[in-house]
Scaffold this motif. Structure first.
Motif, mmCIF file in Angstrom:
data_model
loop_
_atom_site.group_PDB
_atom_site.id
_atom_site.type_symbol
_atom_site.label_atom_id
_atom_site.label_comp_id
_atom_site.label_asym_id
_atom_site.label_seq_id
_atom_site.Cartn_x
_atom_site.Cartn_y
_atom_site.Cartn_z
ATOM 1 N N PHE A 1 -3.275 5.406 -2.701
ATOM 2 C CA PHE A 1 -4.259 5.078 -3.734
ATOM 3 C C PHE A 1 -5.194 6.258 -3.942
ATOM 4 N N TYR B 1 -12.025 -0.482 -2.105
ATOM 5 C CA TYR B 1 -11.371 -1.779 -2.198
ATOM 6 C C TYR B 1 -10.755 -2.203 -0.868
ATOM 7 N N THR C 1 -9.317 -5.422 -7.537
ATOM 8 C CA THR C 1 -8.355 -4.682 -8.343
ATOM 9 C C THR C 1 -6.971 -5.281 -8.142
ATOM 10 N N ASP C 2 -6.108 -5.152 -9.149
ATOM 11 C CA ASP C 2 -4.722 -5.617 -8.998
ATOM 12 C C ASP C 2 -3.799 -4.476 -8.576
ATOM 13 N N TYR C 3 -4.380 -3.315 -8.265
ATOM 14 C CA TYR C 3 -3.602 -2.110 -7.952
ATOM 15 C C TYR C 3 -2.652 -2.331 -6.780
ATOM 16 N N PHE C 4 -3.099 -3.082 -5.774
ATOM 17 C CA PHE C 4 -2.318 -3.255 -4.549
ATOM 18 C C PHE C 4 -1.424 -4.486 -4.574
ATOM 19 N N ASN D 1 0.841 -1.193 0.000
ATOM 20 C CA ASN D 1 0.000 0.000 0.000
ATOM 21 C C ASN D 1 0.878 1.246 0.000
ATOM 22 N N LEU E 1 -10.463 4.251 -5.501
ATOM 23 C CA LEU E 1 -10.161 2.876 -5.101
ATOM 24 C C LEU E 1 -10.356 2.648 -3.605
#
Length: 460
Positions: free
Chosen positions: A104, A111, A138-141, A101, A108
């Motif tokens: 963000f 999430y 989401t694949d953001y993290f 993290n 988002l």
């Protein structure tokens, strides 16, 4: 993350705490993930930064499943707990999952319910990290994700798993243990109850329980596909205040341990007496049957409402205005006070907004005071600017979960007579004060004139 990037450097040599580890088997039926009952294992500290499970023998796992790790973190000389900055899962020495993290965007923020294990996280102060990614997440993290974090294990196969939790100051803790595959007959096999509706997370869904109650779930509202359970509840809704009217039976939609990414729609279709229509709201129903205002709009025999929580709901009407309680007596001497205060309360919908007029000349907007469920009490203070103060409180018969007023309003007024401090000072003191101010203004004006004359002389 301003700490991880070294912009702020707090004192911190405490590594994250490993509190518990959970395991759940998964199976897929008609595209819907099914889960076994959670298995929980105690974790003990082996040394300063290393943890082991209390169970000495390998933990039994199914053909497919994932782990959930409860952690917590603190910094030196601070009592508050902090979230985990980075979590890595290694299977047989190879990374299969990483959560990080570094910050963000606001879009988002919801999430947070997908990166944690929501059924436990909602009631825990620990970080309950889901060591898997949800299909609608989401694949953001996740810099690293293999097989969405799901661990596979054959019968009697032994594997080693390690979890590494790191805080934003670089302190790390490690939890390691061995797993072994169950026999085929011990493995979890998912089933779907009869009568459930399959809701795909990437498709719109609409269905009705009966002629009264309907559900609309837009695509993207779910983090994963579910087998939706919705039915008429046997709970009997009630409210301690008899002036709150119950207008329908209760209906249950799934469960409140399933997180929603965005709001879903509920529709009640039923006629309501004309005098009650401006005050109709949707109400959530707890396990005992007690109701709490949840908003909605009633028009043409239909109430529509949006909510971000599954659960049990019914229709209700709030016809009782809020109560205004001044914290002083009528005509009280205010010569030693320069403000007045009062208390607002409501029995059901909550106070959504209020305004105060001074001497009937204009309105002072003090701001919103929205609350939800079970009534509200709001303390307010106002500077005096006149002799007679009239409080005019407006409460909305319904509130959405975001606090917006969307239904009819109820008003209650209370006249309050007070003596303003600035109107009760002795005339002599007021006159002296005015004289001093006038003298100061004249002095400043004289200085400006003299400076201007000097400036003209210099220019010549």
């Amino acid at each position: 993350n301003i700490i991880a990037n070294g912009i702020i450097k707090p004192k911190d040599d405490i590594s994250p705490y490993m509190m518990k580890v959970h395991y759940v088997e998964v199976d897929t039926v008609n595209g819907v993930p099914c889960r076994s009952k959670l298995a929980t294992y105690t974790v003990n500290k082996a040394d300063a930064n290393t943890y082991k499970t209390a169970q000495k023998s390998p933990i039994k796992v199914g053909r497919k499943g994932y782990f959930i790790v409860e952690t917590s973190d603190r910094k030196n000389d601070v009592a508050n707990t902090y979230g985990v900055y980075n979590m890595v899962a290694e299977l047989d020495g190879k990374a299969i999952f990483e959560y990080r993290n570094d910050g963000f965007p606001f879009s988002l923020s919801r999430y947070c319910n997908a990166v944690s294990y929501y059924p436990i996280q909602r009631n825990s102060r620990n970080e309950v990290m889901l060591i898997a990614s949800m299909e609608g997440g989401t694949d953001y993290f996740y810099p690293t994700v293999r097989n969405r974090g799901v661990i596979t294990c054959k019968a009697d196969q032994k594997r080693n798993i390690t979890f590494i939790a790191t805080d934003d100051c670089g302190n790390s803790s490690t939890l390691s243990f061995e797993i072994v595959g169950k026999s085929d007959d011990e493995c979890f096999k998912g089933t779907l109850p009869e009568g459930t509706h399959i809701v795909q997370h990437n498709h719109d869904f609409a269905a009705k329980v009966d002629d009264t109650f309907s559900v609309v779930i837009p695509k993207g509202s779910l983090y994963e596909s579910i087998a939706l359970d919705m039915h008429r509840s046997e709970l009997k809704p009630f409210h301690p205040d008899s002036t709150v009217h119950i207008l329908s039976a209760a209906y249950t939609v799934h469960n409140n341990t399933t997180p929603l990414q965005t709001g879903v729609g509920f529709i009640f279709t039923t006629p309501v007496e004309k005098e009650l229509q401006p005050h109709v709201v949707m109400a959530s129903v707890d396990k005992s049957g007690r109701i709490y205002s949840s908003g909605g709009t009633y028009r043409h025999n239909r109430l529509t409402a949006r909510t971000t929580t599954f659960g049990t709901y019914c229709l209700a009407a709030d016809t009782t205005p809020p109560v205004i309680r001044p914290t002083f007596e009528d005509g009280e001497d205010f010569r030693k006070r320069n403000y007045l205060s009062f208390r607002l309360s409501d029995n059901f919908s909550g106070v959504s907004s209020y305004a105060v007029t001074i001497d009937g000349n204009g309105t002072i907007k003090l701001g919103a005071a929205a609350t939800f469920g079970g009534g509200a009490t709001v303390d307010s203070a106002l500077d005096l600017n006149g002799q007679t103060v009239t409080g005019d409180v407006t409460v909305n018969g319904a509130l959405t979960s975001g606090g917006s007023a969307i239904a009819g309003t109820l008003k209650q007024r209370i006249p309050i007579t007070a003596i303003s401090a600035n109107q009760t000072r002795p005339i002599l003191m007021v006159s002296i004060l005015h004289f001093l101010i006038y003298a100061r203004v004249c002095h400043c004006f004289l200085i400006i004139v003299c400076d201007f004359v000097v400036f003209l002389c210099v220019c010549k």
